[in-house]
Enzyme design. Structure first.
Site: not given
Ligand code: DAK
Length: 260
Positions: A66, A111, A114, A134
């Site tokens: 997400a 997500g 998922e 998450e």
């Molecule tokens: N959302 C938005 N932008 C994202 C992103 C994400 N999940 N993941 C990466 N990006 C963006 C980065 O911010 C970056 O953008 P800029 O800074 O260049 O503008 C660009 O994509 C490239 O990412 P990185 O520079 O970070 O790339 P790296 O190779 O250094 O690292 C990485 C890759 C995948 C390890 C890192 O980007 C990372 O840790 N990303 C987050 C992954 C993560 O934790 N995903 C789970 C998200 S939580 C909800 C309902 C559902 C959910 C939540 C709430 N509600 C009802 C409120 C579900 C939650 C999730 O999915």
């Protein structure tokens, strides 16, 4: 159909939906989800489409989950809406009466994983990394991850992955039964196409009934599931496609299934 956040293509009986936000590692926002749901409506209506492939644009990600940036300052109403939309997308994929392949070409996190788990088949490229991450931002999986991951790989490993938020590589995911197969990156697109083509040539009604039985059967008792299978078997046995399959066997040729 015109889309901004996805690419939607159809050929050889395969509909390919590509999440197209590579600059954000194909993170899901409300627009991405809405567009995928629209494409799935077209898939339902088009009898020439036999199988769906869901993948991400670029070489780096299927989807990093997400959109975390969109969550900043999100009010309760918007959070609820996003949660509902994610659930809707996962159940649309799971309940689609055609097989869906998640082609995991890099990160599938939160997500993103998922959504991949709501698909029927998961093919990972060698560089794929998967995780329910998450917990690292103080959340839990909210689009069915606690349930689907547990059903796919068992409670022991599901708890480990959800509690630690760690990422696993494609080979580990294969060993755990989280993905069906792992393919070298340079052969990935072609391997996915070949797998999809194989399914596109199978009998559509048999695939549809088998999918529903496997999914439903996991939620009910064995006795009830076997009774459902009996009913499903009756439906499939009455299709023209079965007659075609039998005839093709006798005539020593490839069957041409029509979905009737
Ligand atoms: N959302 C938005 N932008 C994202 C992103 C994400 N999940 N993941 C990466 N990006 C963006 C980065 O911010 C970056 O953008 P800029 O800074 O260049 O503008 C660009 O994509 C490239 O990412 P990185 O520079 O970070 O790339 P790296 O190779 O250094 O690292 C990485 C890759 C995948 C390890 C890192 O980007 C990372 O840790 N990303 C987050 C992954 C993560 O934790 N995903 C789970 C998200 S939580 C909800 C309902 C559902 C959910 C939540 C709430 N509600 C009802 C409120 C579900 C939650 C999730 O999915």
């Amino acid at each position: 159909m015109e889309f901004k956040y996805i690419i939607y293509e159809k050929s050889e009986g395969i509909a390919t939906i590509t999440i197209n936000r590579p600059e954000a590692l194909n993170a899901f926002n409300a627009d991405v989800i809405n567009e995928i749901l629209q494409a799935l409506e077209d898939v339902k209506a088009d009898e020439n489409v036999r199988v769906v492939v869901l993948t991400g644009a670029g070489e780096k990600a299927f989807s990093a989950g997400a959109d975390i940036k969109a969550m900043k300052g999100m009010n309760a109403l918007k959070a609820r809406e996003l949660s509902q939309m994610g659930e809707k997308l996962c159940s649309a994929l799971e309940n689609l009466e055609k097989p869906v392949i998640a082609a995991i070409n890099g990160y599938a996190l939160g997500g993103g994983l998922e959504v991949a788990m709501a698909c029927d088949i998961r093919i990972a490229s060698e560089n794929a990394r998967m995780g329910q991450t998450e917990i690292n931002i103080g959340l839990i999986p909210g689009w069915g991850g606690t349930q689907r991951l547990t059903r796919l790989i068992g409670m022991t490993k599901a708890k480990e992955l959800i509690f630690t938020g760690k990422m696993i590589d494609a080979r580990t995911a294969e060993q755990l039964g989280l993905v069906n197969m792992v393919v070298p990156q340079d052969k990935f697109r072609e391997a996915v196409r070949q797998f999809a083509l194989e399914l596109a040539q199978k009998a559509p009604i048999a695939l549809k009934v088998a999918k529903a039985l496997i999914n439903k059967g996991a939620e009910i008792s064995l006795d009830a599931a076997i009774a459902l299978e009996r009913e499903g078997f009756g439906v499939v046995a009455s299709t023209e496609d079965l007659q075609e399959g039998v005839l093709a066997f006798i005539e020593k040729r490839k069957p041409m299934f029509k979905g009737r």
